[in-house]
Each structure stands twice: as structure tokens, then as C-alpha cells.
Enzyme design. Sequence first.
Site, short mmCIF file in Angstrom:
data_model
loop_
_atom_site.label_atom_id
_atom_site.label_comp_id
_atom_site.label_asym_id
_atom_site.label_seq_id
_atom_site.Cartn_x
_atom_site.Cartn_y
_atom_site.Cartn_z
N ASP A 1 0.88 -1.17 0.00
CA ASP A 1 0.00 0.00 0.00
C ASP A 1 0.92 1.22 0.00
OD1 ASP A 1 -2.07 1.82 0.58
OD2 ASP A 1 -3.11 0.34 1.80
N ASP B 1 -2.82 4.77 -2.38
CA ASP B 1 -3.72 5.53 -1.52
C ASP B 1 -3.98 6.92 -2.12
OD1 ASP B 1 -4.81 5.44 1.38
OD2 ASP B 1 -3.78 7.36 1.32
N GLU C 1 -6.69 3.81 -5.21
CA GLU C 1 -7.85 4.12 -4.37
C GLU C 1 -8.40 5.46 -4.84
OE1 GLU C 1 -9.24 5.15 0.15
OE2 GLU C 1 -7.51 6.08 -0.77
N HIS D 1 -10.86 -1.37 4.83
CA HIS D 1 -10.58 -0.90 6.19
C HIS D 1 -11.19 0.47 6.49
CE1 HIS D 1 -7.80 1.10 3.60
NE2 HIS D 1 -7.46 1.92 4.57
N ASP D 2 -11.93 1.04 5.56
CA ASP D 2 -12.50 2.37 5.76
C ASP D 2 -14.01 2.39 5.94
OD1 ASP D 2 -10.08 3.76 5.60
OD2 ASP D 2 -10.21 4.01 3.42
O1 ISL Z 1 -12.57 6.64 4.89
C1 ISL Z 1 -13.09 7.59 4.40
C2 ISL Z 1 -14.30 8.10 4.98
O2 ISL Z 1 -14.67 7.27 6.03
C3 ISL Z 1 -12.53 8.22 3.22
O3 ISL Z 1 -12.81 9.54 3.10
C4 ISL Z 1 -11.02 8.00 3.20
O4 ISL Z 1 -10.44 8.83 4.12
C5 ISL Z 1 -10.45 8.29 1.86
O5 ISL Z 1 -11.06 7.40 0.99
C6 ISL Z 1 -8.95 8.07 1.81
O6 ISL Z 1 -8.59 6.88 2.39
C7 ISL Z 1 -7.25 6.52 2.43
O7 ISL Z 1 -6.38 7.54 2.85
C8 ISL Z 1 -6.55 7.98 4.20
C9 ISL Z 1 -6.59 6.83 5.18
O8 ISL Z 1 -7.02 7.30 6.42
C10 ISL Z 1 -7.51 5.73 4.72
O9 ISL Z 1 -7.45 4.64 5.60
C11 ISL Z 1 -7.08 5.34 3.35
O10 ISL Z 1 -7.80 4.24 2.84
C12 ISL Z 1 -5.37 8.86 4.49
O11 ISL Z 1 -4.18 8.22 4.11
#
Ligand code: ISL
Length: 536
Positions: free
Chosen positions: A100, A202, A261, A321-322
Site C-alpha cells: 500500500d 492511496d 484508491e 478498512h475504511d
Molecule cells: O474513509 C473515508 C471516509 O470514512 C474516506 O474519506 C477515506 O479517508 C479516503 O477514501 C482516503 O482513504 C485513504 O487515505 C486515508 C486513510 O485514512 C484511509 O485509511 C485510506 O484508505 C489517508 O491516508
Amino acid sequence: MSDEYIWWRDGIIYQIYPRSFMDANNDGVGDLKGIITHLDYLADLGVDAIWLSPVYPSPDKDFGYDVSNYVDIDPRFGNMADFDELISAAHHRQIRVMMDLVLNHTSDQHPWFQQSRRSQDNPYRDWYLWRPCRGGSKPPNNWQSVFGGKGWEYDLKTGEYYFHIFLREQPDLNWRNPEVRAAMLNVFRFWLDRGVDGFRLDVFNGYFKDAALRDNPGRFGLRGFDRQQHIYDADQPELLPLLGEIRTMLDSHGSNYAVGETFLSSPEKALKYSGPGKLHAAFNFKVTQQRWQAARFARCIWEWEELNQPDGWPSYVLNNHDIPRSTTRYHFDLADRMAKVAAAMLLTLRGTPFMYYGEEIGMRDVRLSRTDIMDPPGKKYWPLYKGRDGCRAPMQWNDHPQAGFSTVKPWLKVHPEYRKRNVQQQLADPDSLLNFYRAAIRLRRNTPALTRGTFRLLEGMPSSVLAYIREQNSQKVLVILNFGTGRAVTPFPEWVNTRSVKLLLNSRAENELAISPNERITLAPAQALILDVSQA
Ligand code: ISL
């Protein structure tokens, strides 16, 4: 479509959240050695690749998504030797490994940012987005942070603001700086040279921001971030040439894969960034935002299919995981029967399926009290939004204390239902969700129509039913999914010779396949059927 096996097209990618998968050194945090001890489990499940959420050194303000060194392993997860061992042990089992890469921002503890904030003329100053105040003391523009509050943080020492689209401890990099670009491409090369097979990028479409830092226009929304149209803080035209450069580099190293992502994802946006000369794939999260209704999924899948014609390759994801786990999101009941319908769908659509650890045993989100919340946006917005910890609870391996994840209290609470929902128990139960996933994955692997085949939705189905045909050469597979909690009487397409239909998989094995004299099938509530209709 070529008949040669291509892992990222025909295979299944399994996301591991390392701190919650297996804790081999019993410090409460999962680690690389822990993953190694369960590679046989993953091989037996039948996945083709694992994607590891970040394992780099990190102050953990955003649980690894704030990286302080891109080319090392956080000691809590192990070390480089463990990583090399993981790569070779995974490859030994034909499992590829994806990293990642969090390249939109670093941790504020990264040496680059530490330098950058030292003085306005520091050589690293321009690696980040520093700007003077507007009108005396105001931030440079109206951009907001996803995690709440303004996107700009004032730095007393040098009297300027820096931009962070996530936490203030996650300063955004300045991708227009050629040194940043070069350093980041080297990060890719570093991991490729260690044997990594692919990457999940990411927030890749956030790398570039408007050069003039114009204000975003407003729109209706609840939180500050949602009250803007994000036309200047993401998706800038400089991105496509960069993706081309990344793709050339990946291709020159072998068949290495990259999935992005898509931040503020839409199907059109995901498509725009994927395909030849771009990323291999970009996530379309619209699927995760649907209510559990056949018609809604039909529309969403049809739209994604259409966009991917003629030569795009879709991907599908129900969990990560989000977001709350699909079992929790859809309030699945009926003793995992509906989770089997979701599994049957994920594993038979045209596109790369992404699974998330624990999905295969139907893990539910863990409920946490205010004091147990770890995720920063959860802490900030409780109780309106409780953050993302719910879907990150330790993997439930068995009914031992801490679900076999660790011998000590884990970093996040284990779901209390682990005694009855765990891998060990489900392996022993032929009717379990886990054994259904294993069977469906095996079927997919051995059925070219289910991997490379074309896709066609069937119309004229009862409202609770999603049905489609996958076809490759002379092989035709019919998938019928009952999303409803009632029975559904389903017709066959008229070209199907019902006498020669072969059952490939039935999620409710207790109900024999019964085709009535008027050539209809009665589906039980939450029943998924996969049928070979080649002989029609
Ligand atoms: O998870 C979200 C809302 O609940 C999204 O807005 C998320 O923050 C966004 O898709 C980006 O996610 C990624 O980058 C973030 C990290 O916190 C997330 O876990 C990751 O998947 C910052 O690096």
C-alpha cells in the site's frame, strides 16, 4: 480475451490489515511473522494475492497511513528480513504480494517534513505545500480537511501555512516538484526490487492540487469538507501523464500491478484513470454505497460494465478498512445465508474481486465505547460518526482467548461473538460461510467463463433477484441470486434447455435444485445458485 492466466485479472486479491491479522510476538499488534504463519490458510482459501495495508514506520496518527519512512518496516510489524521471508513464503505458495503506497502525504515526522518546516529556504521547503497567510492571518484558501476542520495548518516558526487534506500530522506533498516525483518513483522501485508484485495507491488522484490554489466552489453538505465541490484539491490534469510514467515503470519490471484508491470515487472517475497506459484498475466504491436490493446492484453493475466496454477490466469490492463491513452495513441475518449471496456475487462478476480479511467468516463490526475509539475522525465526530475501527477488529481464528489473534490484550477489542464465529469452527462446518467462499473460489478458478467470460444481465426477473450470464467460448454459466428474505420464482431465459442444466454451486445445499414443469426455479430466501447452462 486471452486464455493465459493473468493473476490480477483472473485472480482474487485479499486485503490484510496487518495490525489485526495475527500477532506472532504477542505484543497486541499483528505482524509480518503472523501473516507468514497463516499463508497456508490463505493458499487453501484460494487467493492469488495479498495486499498489505501500510507496514512502514509510522507514528500511527492514522494507523500507518501516515508514513515516516517509505523504505523500511515498522519494528512493531517486524523487520526487512521478515518482509523478505514473507515474500518468498508467499511466492512459494503462488501468492503475490502488494504494498500500500501512501504517496499523497507523509507523516509530519518524516525527515522530509522535519526539514521542510525548519525554514522558508530549506531545500525541502518546496516538497510540501507551504503558502503565506491571506489578508493578514487567514489560510491561503478555503480547502478543508477530510477528517474535519480547515485543510491548512499555521506553522508559527516560519509564519506560513501548510496544506493537509487529512490530519494535520499528514502534510500533503508537492508532486509538482521534480525531486518529489523522482523520490516517489524510487519508492516503487525499491519495493519492486524486493520482489513485490503490485501496489495499491492511496488517494492517488489527490497527488496534484490546482497550481493557483483556487477556492473550491460550495455545494450542499453536512460537514465542511462535504460542503465543497472538490475541483481544485484533487483530480488535476497533471495526473494522467504521471500515471503513464508509473505504468511504464511497472511494465518494465514485469507484470506488476497497480490499483488506485479513487478518492471521492465515482465510476467515471475510476475509469478515467485505469486502462492501458494508466493504472491497471481504480476502485469504484459506488458498489459499496448501495442498499442491499437486487435492482440497485443491477444498475450499479450494469453501469460499471458499460463504462468498461470494450476493453476495460472492472474490479469489485464490498469491504475494506475504511467502511463498515458488508455484514454490518446490510444488516445481514438469516445465519450467514445472505453473506453467501454477497460472496457468490463478488466471486462471479466480471472483474477482479477484492476481499478483506475476515469477510470470509462473516465478521461483523465490533461495537466500541467512546474510550475504546482509536480512529482520529471517530474521536472527533463521536457520536455522529464513530470512525473506522469497527471493521478493523482482530481476526477471529479460534475460540481461544483473544480469538487466537494474540495472547495479550490486542490494540483493538476482539468482537465478542468470536467464540462462535471463527476460522476453526467454520473450517469444521461443511455448511459454513468460509467453506462456501472456498468452494466458490475453487469454482471460479476452474471455470474460465467466471473469470474471463463476458457478462450479461438477465431481465424479467422477480424484484428480489439478480441474475446474469457469464460466457466464454462455448461455456455458459448462469448466476441467480435471491437478495430477498422471501421465496422467489424465477424463469429461465428461453434458450436454456432446462433438462441439461448442471448445478455448479448452491448456497443452500439443503434445498435440492428443483426445476418445475413450467421451467421455473423456486429460490429459497437468500439463495444463490450457479448453474452451467452450456448445453442449452
Ligand atoms: O474513509 C473515508 C471516509 O470514512 C474516506 O474519506 C477515506 O479517508 C479516503 O477514501 C482516503 O482513504 C485513504 O487515505 C486515508 C486513510 O485514512 C484511509 O485509511 C485510506 O484508505 C489517508 O491516508
